[in-house]
Design a protein around this motif. Structure first.
Motif, PDB file in Angstrom:
ATOM      1  N   GLY A  71     -22.662 -19.284   1.983  1.00 56.91           N
ATOM      2  CA  GLY A  71     -21.667 -19.863   1.095  1.00 56.91           C
ATOM      3  C   GLY A  71     -22.179 -21.156   0.480  1.00 56.91           C
ATOM      4  N   GLY A  72     -21.908 -21.357  -0.812  1.00 55.75           N
ATOM      5  CA  GLY A  72     -22.385 -22.547  -1.501  1.00 55.75           C
ATOM      6  C   GLY A  72     -23.801 -22.417  -2.025  1.00 55.75           C
TER       7      GLY A  72
ATOM      8  N   ASP B  15     -19.558 -17.485  -3.247  1.00 57.48           N
ATOM      9  CA  ASP B  15     -19.074 -16.929  -1.991  1.00 57.48           C
ATOM     10  C   ASP B  15     -20.219 -16.354  -1.174  1.00 57.48           C
ATOM     11  N   GLY B  16     -21.459 -16.556  -1.674  1.00 57.45           N
ATOM     12  CA  GLY B  16     -22.635 -16.066  -0.946  1.00 57.45           C
ATOM     13  C   GLY B  16     -23.071 -14.690  -1.375  1.00 57.45           C
ATOM     14  N   VAL B  17     -22.370 -14.046  -2.304  1.00 58.57           N
ATOM     15  CA  VAL B  17     -22.747 -12.718  -2.791  1.00 58.57           C
ATOM     16  C   VAL B  17     -23.538 -12.916  -4.064  1.00 58.57           C
ATOM     17  N   GLY B  18     -24.832 -12.495  -4.063  1.00 59.63           N
ATOM     18  CA  GLY B  18     -25.672 -12.625  -5.256  1.00 59.63           C
ATOM     19  C   GLY B  18     -26.153 -13.952  -5.407  1.00 59.63           C
TER      20      GLY B  18
ATOM     21  N   VAL C 106     -31.652 -16.002  -6.984  1.00 59.87           N
ATOM     22  CA  VAL C 106     -32.749 -15.222  -6.417  1.00 59.87           C
ATOM     23  C   VAL C 106     -33.237 -15.813  -5.101  1.00 59.87           C
ATOM     24  N   PHE C 107     -33.299 -17.152  -5.017  1.00 57.75           N
ATOM     25  CA  PHE C 107     -33.814 -17.808  -3.816  1.00 57.75           C
ATOM     26  C   PHE C 107     -32.721 -18.503  -3.015  1.00 57.75           C
ATOM     27  N   CYS C 108     -31.457 -18.144  -3.242  1.00 60.56           N
ATOM     28  CA  CYS C 108     -30.320 -18.714  -2.513  1.00 60.56           C
ATOM     29  C   CYS C 108     -30.341 -20.240  -2.540  1.00 60.56           C
ATOM     30  N   ASP C 109     -30.502 -20.793  -3.728  1.00 60.67           N
ATOM     31  CA  ASP C 109     -30.493 -22.243  -3.891  1.00 60.67           C
ATOM     32  C   ASP C 109     -29.068 -22.772  -3.813  1.00 60.67           C
ATOM     33  N   LEU C 110     -28.956 -24.046  -3.472  1.00 62.68           N
ATOM     34  CA  LEU C 110     -27.663 -24.711  -3.408  1.00 62.68           C
ATOM     35  C   LEU C 110     -27.022 -24.684  -4.795  1.00 62.68           C
TER      36      LEU C 110
END
Length: 153
Positions: A133-134, A150-153, A138-142
């Motif tokens: 979450g947050g 919501d953490g999806v995509g 592609v690299f799950c950056d802040l």
């Protein structure tokens, strides 16, 4: 590297085949994923162009292929910052109008501005695993300030 879709082929007898889809590139890597300092690697999964053919005043137009999927599953190194994030040029475009059997572009078709429906749609690039979450991308950056995920995509 790339997995582009094939372009549509022109045929006789009022037939034109459609462009191929862009395919899929999946990258699974530990924290050592890096691009060479002097190069920006390109990951390409674009759709193939459609085709057209004409006989007398009859035009036959095929659809273009949609863009593909580029996904990453990357383990961030400890002390991660955006400066350490690998960089890639990611191309996931859908195909467009191609050419006819003589090699001329399909732009000769009367009323071609109405043919946007034959263009392939763009593909997707994203993290293969859900981001916390947050975080997003592609690299799950802040997420940027005043945005959320919501953490999806």
């Amino acid at each position: 590297s790339g997995t582009d879709g094939a372009a549509g082929k022109d045929k006789s007898n009022h037939f034109a085949s459609g462009g191929g889809s862009g395919g899929q590139i999946l990258i699974f890597s530990g924290p050592d994923l890096k691009a060479p300092d002097d190069q920006l690697p390109t990951l390409k999964a674009s759709g193939g162009n459609g085709a057209c053919t004409s006989h007398s005043n009859l035009w036959v137009v095929s659809g273009a292929g949609g863009g593909g999927f580029v996904g990453f599953n990357w383990s961030k190194p400890s002390g991660y910052s955006l400066l350490l994030r690998p960089s890639f040029n990611i191309l996931i475009n859908g195909g467009a109008l191609g050419s006819d059997e003589t090699g001329h572009g399909c732009n000769l078709i009367p009323g071609r501005e109405m043919l946007e429906a034959t263009f392939g749609r763009n593909g997707q690039n994203m993290s293969i695993t859900a981001c916390a979450g947050g975080h997003a991308g592609v690299f799950c950056d802040l997420c940027d300030k005043d945005s959320w995920s919501d953490g999806v995509g």
